[in-house]
Scaffold this motif. Structure first.
Motif, PDB file in Angstrom:
ATOM      1  N   GLU A 201       0.823  -1.209   0.000  1.00  7.33           N
ATOM      2  CA  GLU A 201       0.000   0.000   0.000  1.00  7.33           C
ATOM      3  C   GLU A 201       0.859   1.261   0.000  1.00  7.33           C
ATOM      4  N   ASN A 202       1.817   1.339   0.905  1.00  5.88           N
ATOM      5  CA  ASN A 202       2.674   2.517   0.982  1.00  5.88           C
ATOM      6  C   ASN A 202       3.569   2.661  -0.245  1.00  5.88           C
ATOM      7  N   VAL A 203       4.087   1.542  -0.718  1.00  3.98           N
ATOM      8  CA  VAL A 203       4.965   1.600  -1.885  1.00  3.98           C
ATOM      9  C   VAL A 203       4.207   2.100  -3.114  1.00  3.98           C
ATOM     10  N   HIS A 204       2.997   1.620  -3.308  1.00  2.53           N
ATOM     11  CA  HIS A 204       2.229   2.049  -4.479  1.00  2.53           C
ATOM     12  C   HIS A 204       1.798   3.511  -4.356  1.00  2.53           C
ATOM     13  N   ARG A 205       1.619   3.990  -3.139  1.00  2.00           N
ATOM     14  CA  ARG A 205       1.362   5.420  -2.960  1.00  2.00           C
ATOM     15  C   ARG A 205       2.571   6.232  -3.409  1.00  2.00           C
ATOM     16  N   GLY A 206       3.743   5.778  -3.021  1.00  2.00           N
ATOM     17  CA  GLY A 206       4.966   6.465  -3.429  1.00  2.00           C
ATOM     18  C   GLY A 206       5.155   6.453  -4.934  1.00  2.00           C
ATOM     19  N   ILE A 207       4.873   5.317  -5.560  1.00  2.00           N
ATOM     20  CA  ILE A 207       4.982   5.208  -7.016  1.00  2.00           C
ATOM     21  C   ILE A 207       4.055   6.208  -7.697  1.00  2.00           C
ATOM     22  N   ALA A 208       2.833   6.332  -7.181  1.00  2.00           N
ATOM     23  CA  ALA A 208       1.860   7.264  -7.750  1.00  2.00           C
ATOM     24  C   ALA A 208       2.334   8.708  -7.583  1.00  2.00           C
ATOM     25  N   ALA A 209       2.936   9.032  -6.436  1.00  2.00           N
ATOM     26  CA  ALA A 209       3.425  10.388  -6.203  1.00  2.00           C
ATOM     27  C   ALA A 209       4.566  10.731  -7.155  1.00  2.00           C
ATOM     28  N   TYR A 210       5.486   9.804  -7.346  1.00  2.00           N
ATOM     29  CA  TYR A 210       6.566  10.026  -8.300  1.00  2.00           C
ATOM     30  C   TYR A 210       6.003  10.191  -9.714  1.00  2.00           C
ATOM     31  N   ALA A 211       5.061   9.324 -10.095  1.00  2.00           N
ATOM     32  CA  ALA A 211       4.485   9.388 -11.436  1.00  2.00           C
ATOM     33  C   ALA A 211       3.807  10.728 -11.684  1.00  2.00           C
ATOM     34  N   ALA A 212       3.116  11.252 -10.666  1.00  2.00           N
ATOM     35  CA  ALA A 212       2.439  12.539 -10.801  1.00  2.00           C
ATOM     36  C   ALA A 212       3.430  13.674 -11.017  1.00  2.00           C
ATOM     37  N   SER A 213       4.684  13.467 -10.612  1.00  2.00           N
ATOM     38  CA  SER A 213       5.729  14.477 -10.803  1.00  2.00           C
ATOM     39  C   SER A 213       6.594  14.176 -12.020  1.00  2.00           C
ATOM     40  N   GLY A 214       6.183  13.187 -12.811  1.00  2.00           N
ATOM     41  CA  GLY A 214       6.894  12.871 -14.039  1.00  2.00           C
ATOM     42  C   GLY A 214       8.099  11.977 -13.876  1.00  2.00           C
ATOM     43  N   VAL A 215       8.191  11.261 -12.748  1.00  2.00           N
ATOM     44  CA  VAL A 215       9.336  10.395 -12.492  1.00  2.00           C
ATOM     45  C   VAL A 215       8.890   8.933 -12.473  1.00  2.00           C
ATOM     46  N   THR A 216       9.584   8.110 -13.241  1.00  2.00           N
ATOM     47  CA  THR A 216       9.292   6.673 -13.260  1.00  2.00           C
ATOM     48  C   THR A 216       9.799   6.003 -11.990  1.00  2.00           C
ATOM     49  N   LEU A 217       8.963   5.176 -11.387  1.00  2.00           N
ATOM     50  CA  LEU A 217       9.366   4.390 -10.225  1.00  2.00           C
ATOM     51  C   LEU A 217       8.746   3.010 -10.370  1.00  2.00           C
ATOM     52  N   VAL A 218       9.582   1.981 -10.260  1.00  2.00           N
ATOM     53  CA  VAL A 218       9.148   0.604 -10.488  1.00  2.00           C
ATOM     54  C   VAL A 218       9.463  -0.236  -9.259  1.00  2.00           C
ATOM     55  N   ALA A 219       8.462  -0.965  -8.777  1.00  2.00           N
ATOM     56  CA  ALA A 219       8.684  -1.923  -7.683  1.00  2.00           C
ATOM     57  C   ALA A 219       8.758  -3.322  -8.279  1.00  2.00           C
ATOM     58  N   ARG A 220       9.773  -4.077  -7.877  1.00  2.00           N
ATOM     59  CA  ARG A 220       9.950  -5.424  -8.420  1.00  2.00           C
ATOM     60  C   ARG A 220       9.830  -6.464  -7.307  1.00  2.00           C
ATOM     61  N   SER A 221       9.273  -7.594  -7.665  1.00  2.00           N
ATOM     62  CA  SER A 221       9.126  -8.697  -6.724  1.00  2.00           C
ATOM     63  C   SER A 221      10.482  -9.357  -6.488  1.00  2.00           C
ATOM     64  N   HIS A 222      10.506 -10.295  -5.554  1.00  2.00           N
ATOM     65  CA  HIS A 222      11.737 -11.043  -5.275  1.00  2.00           C
ATOM     66  C   HIS A 222      12.209 -11.761  -6.530  1.00  2.00           C
ATOM     67  N   ALA A 223      11.288 -12.397  -7.242  1.00  2.00           N
ATOM     68  CA  ALA A 223      11.652 -13.125  -8.463  1.00  2.00           C
ATOM     69  C   ALA A 223      12.159 -12.170  -9.542  1.00  2.00           C
ATOM     70  N   GLU A 224      11.509 -11.025  -9.679  1.00  2.00           N
ATOM     71  CA  GLU A 224      11.938 -10.049 -10.692  1.00  2.00           C
ATOM     72  C   GLU A 224      13.302  -9.464 -10.359  1.00  2.00           C
ATOM     73  N   THR A 225      13.556  -9.210  -9.092  1.00  2.00           N
ATOM     74  CA  THR A 225      14.877  -8.737  -8.688  1.00  2.00           C
ATOM     75  C   THR A 225      15.930  -9.800  -8.964  1.00  2.00           C
ATOM     76  N   GLY A 226      15.562 -11.045  -8.733  1.00  2.00           N
ATOM     77  CA  GLY A 226      16.485 -12.144  -8.962  1.00  2.00           C
ATOM     78  C   GLY A 226      16.936 -12.268 -10.403  1.00  2.00           C
ATOM     79  N   GLN A 227      16.128 -11.775 -11.347  1.00  2.00           N
ATOM     80  CA  GLN A 227      16.501 -11.865 -12.759  1.00  2.00           C
ATOM     81  C   GLN A 227      17.770 -11.078 -13.068  1.00  2.00           C
ATOM     82  N   PHE A 228      18.030 -10.032 -12.304  1.00  2.00           N
ATOM     83  CA  PHE A 228      19.253  -9.257 -12.532  1.00  2.00           C
ATOM     84  C   PHE A 228      20.499 -10.033 -12.133  1.00  2.00           C
ATOM     85  N   PHE A 229      20.335 -11.089 -11.332  1.00  2.00           N
ATOM     86  CA  PHE A 229      21.475 -11.861 -10.844  1.00  2.00           C
ATOM     87  C   PHE A 229      21.627 -13.199 -11.560  1.00  2.00           C
ATOM     88  N   GLU A 230      20.918 -13.377 -12.659  1.00  2.00           N
ATOM     89  CA  GLU A 230      21.021 -14.648 -13.379  1.00  2.00           C
ATOM     90  C   GLU A 230      22.461 -14.897 -13.824  1.00  2.00           C
TER      91      GLU A 230
END
Length: 269
Positions: A201-230
């Motif tokens: 809930e809090n993270v998605h609020r932050g994402i929306a606030a950044y988006a409203a100011s024109g800044v991209t913000l992406v939250a990734r799951s554990h599995a999605e973060t793990g893809q960077f370490f393949e």
């Protein structure tokens, strides 16, 4: 030995920049009203968590840097998305353990370049440099960094609180693949990135606030973060909340608690 870029581009103060908002979270002074406004809005809607998470992220950087130096023997660091100088900076942490450590900082915010001198004051035995470049320009980063770093030897690639500002469609995986691919065996990837796994809930609020100011913000799951370490071997304890990555209970006297960022270190064999 030091290095930096010769000219400071114009600073855009009409919209917030992640490096300056992060500086405000950490109590810094190198930000503008538009950055403070966004920082205050996010802090209010998240019950004060954002500054606490920013401090936890800095402590993770320090713990991970010391671990890399002591456990892998790496003496070279490429810090992409370094942000505005905030002590202790990465080179100060690394050179406190091995004075001959070599560090290159990379950022695209002109205000970081304006303060780059603070990033270039290292030990006489070591070397620090600064490259003005966007993280989505990995080839440029590698080319400019080669004046300080020897890419035939192991390098620790530090992507601290960077990738959540770059969507998959904007090249997040391409930049990691290109940079890691250029590193010699024995190198490391040190990464921290936003997740909504713990406090959606809090993270998605932050994402929306950044988006409203024109800044991209992406939250990734554990599995999605793990893809960077393949293809990389994770150091213990793997991919965990920053507060669980080798915590030091006495660090700054602040109990971290749950933090909505994953952190991990991966070794390239």
């Amino acid at each position: 030995m030091t290095g930096t870029e010769p000219a400071v581009p114009l600073i855009d103060t009409s919209r917030p920049h992640p490096a300056r908002v992060y500086d405000w979270f950490l109590g810094g002074k190198d930000n503008y009203p538009v950055d403070e406004e966004l920082g205050r809005r996010i802090t209010a809607m998240q019950g004060g968590d954002a500054p606490r998470h920013a401090r936890a992220n800095r402590r993770f950087m320090a713990r991970a840097t010391r671990a890399v130096v002591r456990e892998t023997g790496i003496r070279q660091f490429l810090d992409v998305g370094s942000g505005i100088p905030t002590e202790p900076n990465l080179h100060q942490v690394a050179q406190s353990v091995v004075p001959d450590a070599r560090v290159v900082y990379v950022d695209n915010d002109p205000i970081v370049l304006a303060h780059a001198e603070a990033l270039l004051s290292g030990t006489p035995e070591g070397a620090t440099g600064y490259v003005q470049a966007d993280a989505r320009e990995p080839e440029r980063i590698l080319e400019r960094s080669a004046s300080v770093l020897d890419f035939d030897r192991p390098v620790a690639l530090s992507l601290i609180a960077l990738l959540h500002f770059i969507a998959d469609g904007d090249g997040a995986h391409d930049l990691v693949d290109t940079l890691v691919g250029a590193l010699a065996p024995g190198s490391c990837l040190v990464l921290s990135a936003l997740t909504a796994d713990f406090d959606p809930e809090n993270v998605h609020r932050g994402i929306a606030a950044y988006a409203a100011s024109g800044v991209t913000l992406v939250a990734r799951s554990h599995a999605e973060t793990g893809q960077f370490f393949e293809g990389l071997a994770l150091l213990e304890p793997g991919i965990v909340s920053l507060s669980d990555w080798r915590p030091d209970a006495g660090e700054n006297g602040e109990k971290e608690g749950p933090v909505s960022l994953y952190g991990a270190v991966g070794l390239k064999r």
